[in-house]
Design a protein around this motif. Structure first.
Motif, PDB file in Angstrom:
ATOM      1  N   ALA A  80       1.586  -1.205  12.404  1.00  0.00           N
ATOM      2  CA  ALA A  80       2.711  -1.897  11.430  1.00  0.00           C
ATOM      3  C   ALA A  80       3.533  -0.664  10.831  1.00  0.00           C
ATOM      4  N   PHE A  81       2.939   0.430  10.345  1.00  0.00           N
ATOM      5  CA  PHE A  81       3.684   1.502   9.861  1.00  0.00           C
ATOM      6  C   PHE A  81       4.640   2.153  10.734  1.00  0.00           C
ATOM      7  N   GLU A  82       4.363   1.951  12.112  1.00  0.00           N
ATOM      8  CA  GLU A  82       5.299   2.766  13.060  1.00  0.00           C
ATOM      9  C   GLU A  82       6.513   1.898  13.200  1.00  0.00           C
ATOM     10  N   THR A  83       6.687   0.586  12.944  1.00  0.00           N
ATOM     11  CA  THR A  83       7.702  -0.063  12.905  1.00  0.00           C
ATOM     12  C   THR A  83       7.944  -0.924  11.742  1.00  0.00           C
ATOM     13  N   PRO A  84       8.379  -0.372  10.540  1.00  0.00           N
ATOM     14  CA  PRO A  84       8.732  -0.777   9.424  1.00  0.00           C
ATOM     15  C   PRO A  84       9.505  -1.979   9.546  1.00  0.00           C
ATOM     16  N   GLY A  85       8.952  -2.939   8.764  1.00  0.00           N
ATOM     17  CA  GLY A  85       9.832  -4.373   8.742  1.00  0.00           C
ATOM     18  C   GLY A  85       9.776  -5.321   9.739  1.00  0.00           C
ATOM     19  N   ARG A  86       9.117  -4.767  10.877  1.00  0.00           N
ATOM     20  CA  ARG A  86       9.031  -5.635  12.003  1.00  0.00           C
ATOM     21  C   ARG A  86       7.599  -6.231  12.247  1.00  0.00           C
ATOM     22  N   PHE A  87       7.558  -7.412  12.712  1.00  0.00           N
ATOM     23  CA  PHE A  87       6.272  -8.105  12.948  1.00  0.00           C
ATOM     24  C   PHE A  87       5.680  -7.677  14.329  1.00  0.00           C
ATOM     25  N   GLN A  88       4.525  -7.296  13.967  1.00  0.00           N
ATOM     26  CA  GLN A  88       3.474  -6.901  15.228  1.00  0.00           C
ATOM     27  C   GLN A  88       2.464  -7.732  15.468  1.00  0.00           C
ATOM     28  N   ARG A  89       2.171  -8.224  16.832  1.00  0.00           N
ATOM     29  CA  ARG A  89       1.559  -9.287  17.322  1.00  0.00           C
ATOM     30  C   ARG A  89       0.285  -8.619  18.176  1.00  0.00           C
ATOM     31  N   GLN A  90      -0.731  -9.118  17.936  1.00  0.00           N
ATOM     32  CA  GLN A  90      -1.867  -8.713  18.851  1.00  0.00           C
ATOM     33  C   GLN A  90      -2.979  -9.736  19.044  1.00  0.00           C
ATOM     34  N   LEU A  91      -3.515  -9.734  20.324  1.00  0.00           N
ATOM     35  CA  LEU A  91      -4.747 -10.559  20.726  1.00  0.00           C
ATOM     36  C   LEU A  91      -5.805  -9.605  20.797  1.00  0.00           C
TER      37      LEU A  91
ATOM     38  N   PRO B 199     -16.852  -7.409  18.681  1.00  0.00           N
ATOM     39  CA  PRO B 199     -17.967  -7.119  19.658  1.00  0.00           C
ATOM     40  C   PRO B 199     -18.723  -8.471  19.701  1.00  0.00           C
ATOM     41  N   ASP B 200     -18.429  -9.439  18.884  1.00  0.00           N
ATOM     42  CA  ASP B 200     -19.181 -10.570  19.016  1.00  0.00           C
ATOM     43  C   ASP B 200     -18.650 -11.777  19.985  1.00  0.00           C
ATOM     44  N   GLY B 201     -17.688 -11.214  20.418  1.00  0.00           N
ATOM     45  CA  GLY B 201     -17.027 -12.166  21.490  1.00  0.00           C
ATOM     46  C   GLY B 201     -16.002 -13.087  20.732  1.00  0.00           C
ATOM     47  N   VAL B 202     -15.892 -12.943  19.699  1.00  0.00           N
ATOM     48  CA  VAL B 202     -14.848 -13.964  18.830  1.00  0.00           C
ATOM     49  C   VAL B 202     -13.489 -13.435  19.289  1.00  0.00           C
ATOM     50  N   GLN B 203     -12.602 -14.411  19.712  1.00  0.00           N
ATOM     51  CA  GLN B 203     -11.088 -13.699  19.913  1.00  0.00           C
ATOM     52  C   GLN B 203     -10.093 -14.207  18.634  1.00  0.00           C
ATOM     53  N   TYR B 204      -9.152 -13.543  18.219  1.00  0.00           N
ATOM     54  CA  TYR B 204      -8.315 -13.358  17.262  1.00  0.00           C
ATOM     55  C   TYR B 204      -6.799 -13.427  17.607  1.00  0.00           C
ATOM     56  N   PHE B 205      -6.079 -13.925  16.959  1.00  0.00           N
ATOM     57  CA  PHE B 205      -4.551 -13.761  16.801  1.00  0.00           C
ATOM     58  C   PHE B 205      -4.097 -13.093  15.613  1.00  0.00           C
ATOM     59  N   CYS B 206      -3.636 -11.764  15.707  1.00  0.00           N
ATOM     60  CA  CYS B 206      -3.497 -10.991  14.534  1.00  0.00           C
ATOM     61  C   CYS B 206      -1.932 -10.591  14.403  1.00  0.00           C
ATOM     62  N   LEU B 207      -1.476 -10.878  13.215  1.00  0.00           N
ATOM     63  CA  LEU B 207      -0.050 -10.493  12.996  1.00  0.00           C
ATOM     64  C   LEU B 207      -0.165  -9.455  11.791  1.00  0.00           C
TER      65      LEU B 207
ATOM     66  N   GLU C 193      -8.626 -17.443  14.256  1.00  0.00           N
ATOM     67  CA  GLU C 193      -9.157 -17.410  15.568  1.00  0.00           C
ATOM     68  C   GLU C 193      -8.259 -17.993  16.536  1.00  0.00           C
ATOM     69  N   ILE C 194      -8.478 -17.621  17.768  1.00  0.00           N
ATOM     70  CA  ILE C 194      -7.502 -18.021  18.758  1.00  0.00           C
ATOM     71  C   ILE C 194      -7.375 -19.532  19.007  1.00  0.00           C
ATOM     72  N   ASP C 195      -8.256 -20.257  18.478  1.00  0.00           N
ATOM     73  CA  ASP C 195      -8.186 -21.670  18.843  1.00  0.00           C
ATOM     74  C   ASP C 195      -7.138 -22.280  18.051  1.00  0.00           C
ATOM     75  N   HIS C 196      -6.740 -21.568  16.898  1.00  0.00           N
ATOM     76  CA  HIS C 196      -5.756 -22.151  15.956  1.00  0.00           C
ATOM     77  C   HIS C 196      -4.376 -21.329  16.024  1.00  0.00           C
ATOM     78  N   ALA C 197      -4.307 -20.345  17.154  1.00  0.00           N
ATOM     79  CA  ALA C 197      -3.074 -19.728  17.402  1.00  0.00           C
ATOM     80  C   ALA C 197      -1.843 -20.595  17.491  1.00  0.00           C
TER      81      ALA C 197
END
Length: 464
Positions: free
Chosen positions: A355-366, A370-378, A403-407
């Motif tokens: 996020a520090f590379e693009t100040p003020g802009r939202f970064q999204r990530q899937l 390691p336990d196999g749980v998937q997330y949506f990250c902002l 968690e990705i089920d709530h994305a």
């Protein structure tokens, strides 16, 4: 991906004891045999779907309360503590740790307290010359760590304080916003409010009854500080009662926790639970929309979203973190299975650092742990200016996710290609099992290393 089995024996016993049923009667209510119930209560079997439905049907249980959030936090903390070289030859397996977290939570917390004391003792020995002769050099927990753990294991939701703040916000008259209501409340307490350009964020003189708020601060910050002072003046009994129940080990811990509780009241009054939850669901958790609607900052909104865990009216379970430019976690909470490292920084592969590379802009990530749980990250950066050219500017990155089920409940997840793969992230290099991570800073302490002088890949070692 296979559905994770639900082991909740301790919770099942707690429910049975609360309603005063014998195992035999409880088993009959759930439609299972007595031996089967006994096995579930001892975590020898997971809860079946029919049992979960029976709990909801027969006893009106909010089934989300069966989730192993507290247990998962304990397991994560235990794994990190046991990664200490002290336990190199006696590391329990992950299934054993899960049994401890589910069935012996009191023992687990006592073990974590002991390990923290050990770490502090090691640090004190490193500065022994400075410690000798001081009356306060006795071994005790760090106040900051103790308060952090208090909120951590309360799921960052303090029901009595939250409801009191919601009631306070509801008392505002028609057409009166929360800032006006807070100002009027202070006036009734014979408090004189002054906006001063040279003042700190908040300065209160009990003798004169003068409250100074920084005129340079943003409107959201000014309102938050007003509400913080309202909490200290009008909710003192409630805050003290909550602190009494927490049984902190030192006056410093209690004092720090009181600040935290007053901050909690301020955030909950600025963003009252039911109204904020409804608004968040309506706009699909658009942080900017919510900040504009409630006159709050992005950080206040993101933090509040992570506290919406009221029994019977829970919001999306979020994790929330604030990271400084050095990668140090300065705020953290997770209502998800993702737990942050108690010591050190966050995984460098996580988008909160980018996020520090693009100040003020939202970064999204899937991302996937390691336990196999998937997330949506902002993530997004925020800046807190000092009010003048020469004043320092503090910069942070905020991380929010679920968690990705709530994305699908988040507007930010629109258009994300979930078939494109998930970035591998971890909790801490100390306990991460990934062998091919190009950003690994230290080897995992639970694995033995193999070093080949004639071969070099990304890392100068491999793991057995």
């Amino acid at each position: 991906m296979a559905q994770q089995k639900l082991y909740a024996g301790a919770k099942l016993r707690e429910i049975r004891n609360q309603i005063g049923l014998t195992q035999k009667d409880f088993a009959a209510k759930l439609g299972v045999s007595l031996p089967y119930l006994n096995q579930m209560e001892n975590n020898n079997r997971p809860l079946s779907t029919s049992v979960v439905l029976a709990l909801a049907r027969e006893f009106g249980l909010d089934v989300t309360e069966l989730s192993a959030g507290d247990s998962e936090r304990l397991v994560s903390d235990l794994r990190e503590a046991l990664a200490d070289p002290l336990f190199a030859n006696a590391t329990p397996s992950l299934p054993d740790l899960r049994l401890v977290g589910a069935n012996a939570s009191g023992f687990a917390r006592a073990f974590l307290d002991l390990h923290r004391a050990y770490r502090q003792a090691q640090e004190q020995l490193g500065a022994l010359d400075d410690a000798l002769g001081r009356e306060d050099s006795s071994l005790r927990l760090s106040p900051w760590e103790e308060v952090r753990d208090f909120f951590h294991y309360c799921d960052n939701y303090i029901d009595a304080v939250d409801r009191a703040a919601e009631h306070f916000a509801a008392q505002a008259g028609t057409g009166q916003d929360i800032t006006e209501h807070a100002t009027a409340t202070l006036a009734r307490q014979k408090i004189t409010l002054r906006m001063v350009r040279g003042a700190p964020l908040r300065r209160f003189d009990p003798a004169s009854g003068i409250l100074e708020i920084s005129a340079k601060a943003s409107h959201a910050t000014q309102t938050f500080q007003l509400l913080h002072q309202v909490a200290l003046l009008t909710q003192s009994d409630l805050l003290d009662a909550t602190l009494d129940l927490a049984r902190f080990q030192s006056d410093e811990s209690r004092a720090i926790a009181k600040i935290g509780l007053a901050n909690y009241f301020a955030g909950a009054a600025l963003l009252p639970y039911r109204r904020f939850l409804s608004a968040a669901q309506s706009c699909r958790h658009d942080l900017e929309t919510l900040a504009d609607q409630f006159g709050a900052s992005l950080e206040q909104v993101a933090h509040r979203l992570s506290t919406l865990q009221r029994p019977g009216a829970k919001g999306v379970p979020f994790f929330f973190v604030r990271v400084d430019q050095a990668g140090t976690i300065t705020k953290r909470h997770s209502a998800t299975r993702l737990q942050f490292a108690r010591f050190g920084g966050a995984c460098p592969l996580w988008n909160v650092h980018r996020a520090f590379e693009t100040p003020g802009r939202f970064q999204r990530q899937l991302a996937e742990t390691p336990d196999g749980v998937q997330y949506f990250c902002l993530s997004i950066t925020i800046s807190k200016g000092g009010g003048s050219f020469h004043a320092p500017v503090r910069r942070y990155a905020l991380g929010l996710g679920c968690e990705i089920d709530h994305a699908d409940a988040l507007v930010y997840a629109d258009g994300m290609d979930r078939a494109g793969g998930f970035d591998p992230i971890g909790i801490s290099c100390r306990i991460c099992e990934r062998e091919d991570c190009h950003q690994r800073s230290v080897p995992p302490l639970e694995r033995r290393l193999r070093v080949d002088h004639d071969h070099r890949h990304t890392l100068p070692y491999s793991m057995e």
